[in-house]
Design an enzyme around this catalytic site. Structure first.
Site, short mmCIF file in Angstrom:
data_model
loop_
_atom_site.label_atom_id
_atom_site.label_comp_id
_atom_site.label_asym_id
_atom_site.label_seq_id
_atom_site.Cartn_x
_atom_site.Cartn_y
_atom_site.Cartn_z
N PRO A 141 -8.52 4.31 40.12
CA PRO A 141 -7.99 3.01 39.68
C PRO A 141 -8.00 2.03 40.86
O PRO A 141 -7.80 2.43 42.01
CB PRO A 141 -6.58 3.33 39.21
N HIS A 142 -8.28 0.79 40.56
CA HIS A 142 -8.33 -0.22 41.62
C HIS A 142 -8.01 -1.59 41.05
O HIS A 142 -8.16 -1.82 39.85
CB HIS A 142 -9.70 -0.22 42.30
N ALA A 143 -7.55 -2.46 41.92
CA ALA A 143 -7.19 -3.81 41.48
C ALA A 143 -7.21 -4.75 42.68
O ALA A 143 -7.10 -4.32 43.83
CB ALA A 143 -5.81 -3.81 40.84
#
Length: 154
Positions: free
Chosen positions: A65-67
Site C-alpha cells: 500500500p502507498h499514498a
C-alpha cells in the site's frame, strides 16, 4: 536510495491479529504517527483512498500500500508482519502476511517510484520473505530488510 534511508527501526512491527484491510490501515496509521509524527487519521485516509483505486496486494503474500500526502516531508516506509494472513484482494487471490507501506510527499515524483521499485525488488526475493516470515521480533525484521543493501553492495 536504500531501505535504511526510508525505514526506521521503530516503523517495523509484527501483529498477531488483524481482521480486515481497514484495521490494517488503522495499524499503519498509528505506526506512522508514532514513528514519523504524521496524523494517523490522515495516513489512514490517504492509504484507503489509494486502495480504492485498485488493490495493492501484489501476490505471494505481499501487499505494498502507498499514498502521497501533503504532510509528508520525505518518502518513508512502514512494515508489518501479520501472524495470521489477511485477505487483501491480491492479484493472485492469496492472503497477505507481509505489508510494506510507503508514504510520500505529494510532489515526490521519481523518489516515490524509486522507493516503490526498491521495496518491490526486495520483497520479490523469496529467501528474504522466508526470513521475514520466520521471525517475529521487530528489530530482527528491520535488520533483515535493511541488511539486503549491505550484501548487494559487496
Amino acid at each position: 536510495m536504500q531501505l535504511s534511508d526510508i525505514l526506521k527501526a521503530n516503523a517495523v512491527k509484527s501483529i498477531s491479529s488483524c481482521t480486515s484491510k481497514k484495521r490494517l490501515f488503522h495499524d499503519l496509521g498509528e505506526l506512522a504517527e508514532t514513528s514519523y509524527g504524521l496524523s494517523a487519521t490522515s495516513v489512514i485516509e490517504a492509504l484507503m483512498e489509494r486502495e480504492n483505486l485498485g488493490p495493492t496486494g501484489v501476490g505471494q503474500g505481499i501487499a505494498l500500500p502507498h499514498a502521497r500526502m501533503p504532510e509528508a516531508k520525505d518518502v518513508f516506509g512502514l512494515f508489518l508482519r501479520l501472524e495470521k494472513p489477511l485477505d487483501f484482494d491480491a492479484v493472485d487471490r492469496q492472503p497477505v502476511d507481509l505489508v510494506f507501506a510507503l508514504i510520500a510527499p505529494e510532489n515526490a515524483g521519481v523518489d516515490h517510484l524509486k522507493a516503490l521499485a526498491l521495496v518491490s525488488r526486495t520483497l520479490r526475493n523469496t529467501s528474504i520473505c522466508a526470513k521475514l516470515r520466520a521471525n517475529q521480533e521487530a528489530n530482527t525484521l528491520h535488520t533483515i530488510l535493511t541488511a539486503v543493501e549491505s550484501t548487494q553492495a559487496a
